[in-house]
Motif scaffolding. Structure first.
Motif, PDB file in Angstrom:
ATOM      1  N   ARG A  87       0.479  -1.162  -0.305  1.00  0.00           N
ATOM      2  CA  ARG A  87      -0.277   0.013   0.203  1.00  0.00           C
ATOM      3  C   ARG A  87       1.114   1.270   0.136  1.00  0.00           C
ATOM      4  O   ARG A  87       0.712   2.591  -0.955  1.00  0.00           O
ATOM      5  CB  ARG A  87      -1.165   0.266   1.350  1.00  0.00           C
ATOM      6  N   THR A  91       0.769   3.466  -2.854  1.00  0.00           N
ATOM      7  CA  THR A  91       0.757   5.690  -2.974  1.00  0.00           C
ATOM      8  C   THR A  91       1.841   6.095  -3.496  1.00  0.00           C
ATOM      9  O   THR A  91       1.744   7.390  -4.029  1.00  0.00           O
ATOM     10  CB  THR A  91       0.725   6.024  -0.810  1.00  0.00           C
ATOM     11  N   ALA A 108       4.014   8.642   4.223  1.00  0.00           N
ATOM     12  CA  ALA A 108       2.603   7.174   3.536  1.00  0.00           C
ATOM     13  C   ALA A 108       2.547   5.482   3.870  1.00  0.00           C
ATOM     14  O   ALA A 108       1.069   5.316   3.862  1.00  0.00           O
ATOM     15  CB  ALA A 108       3.345   7.194   2.357  1.00  0.00           C
TER      16      ALA A 108
END
Length: 166
Positions: A87, A91, A108
């Motif tokens: 993830r 990002t 992030a």
């Protein structure tokens, strides 16, 4: 692209396909000189610029290692850490820059880590944001509580809205 068989300086692209969720491009090529075919793989390299100015390639392994320290003793498995690192990479890549400051990588990490485990989040945030006092922890805990209340309110609103449609 130079032919690996005859070293001819040119080749023709016959087919292109994305691989690894668009992170890689496989190209099937043909050499006009010898006629042989070969495959090349192109990868978009994402570089992280450290505070010192040193640039290094983005590494999911480093993300997992750093977050694992914050999760030590917590009920967080390796699969969850791998998903968190994925993830974070998605990002960071979504920003569309070839180089990204390490500070943005840290930012992030915070969101997905908060969703994964709040204690690990506090540990990571305390180091990342250089907490100096108990007040820093209290402020962050109050922020976590506000997020939890907002989530609960969102669920209550969703339940209420579902009740109105029936």
């Amino acid at each position: 692209m130079r032919c690996p068989y005859c070293r001819h300086a040119d080749s023709r692209v016959v087919d292109s396909r994305e691989a690894d969720d668009g992170q890689l491009i496989r190209r099937r090529r043909s050499c006009p000189e010898c006629g042989k075919r070969f495959t090349t793989v192109e990868e978009a390299v994402l570089a992280v610029v450290k505070r010192s100015g040193v640039t290094e390639p983005f590494s999911r392994t480093k993300i997992i290692g750093g977050v694992r320290k914050a999760c030590q003793g917590r009920p967080v498995d390796d699969d969850s850490l791998a998903l968190l690192a994925q993830r974070v990479e998605e990002t960071v890549r979504a920003k569309g820059a070839a180089e990204i400051p390490s500070h943005e990588v840290g930012l992030a990490i915070l969101g997905p880590l908060r969703d994964l485990d709040e204690i690990a989040y506090l540990r990571f945030a305390s180091v990342y944001r250089s907490f100096d006092s108990l007040a820093d922890f209290e402020r962050e805990i109050e922020t976590l509580r506000a997020v939890a209340r907002a989530r609960e309110q969102g669920r209550a609103d969703a339940v209420e809205a579902a009740g109105r449609t029936n």
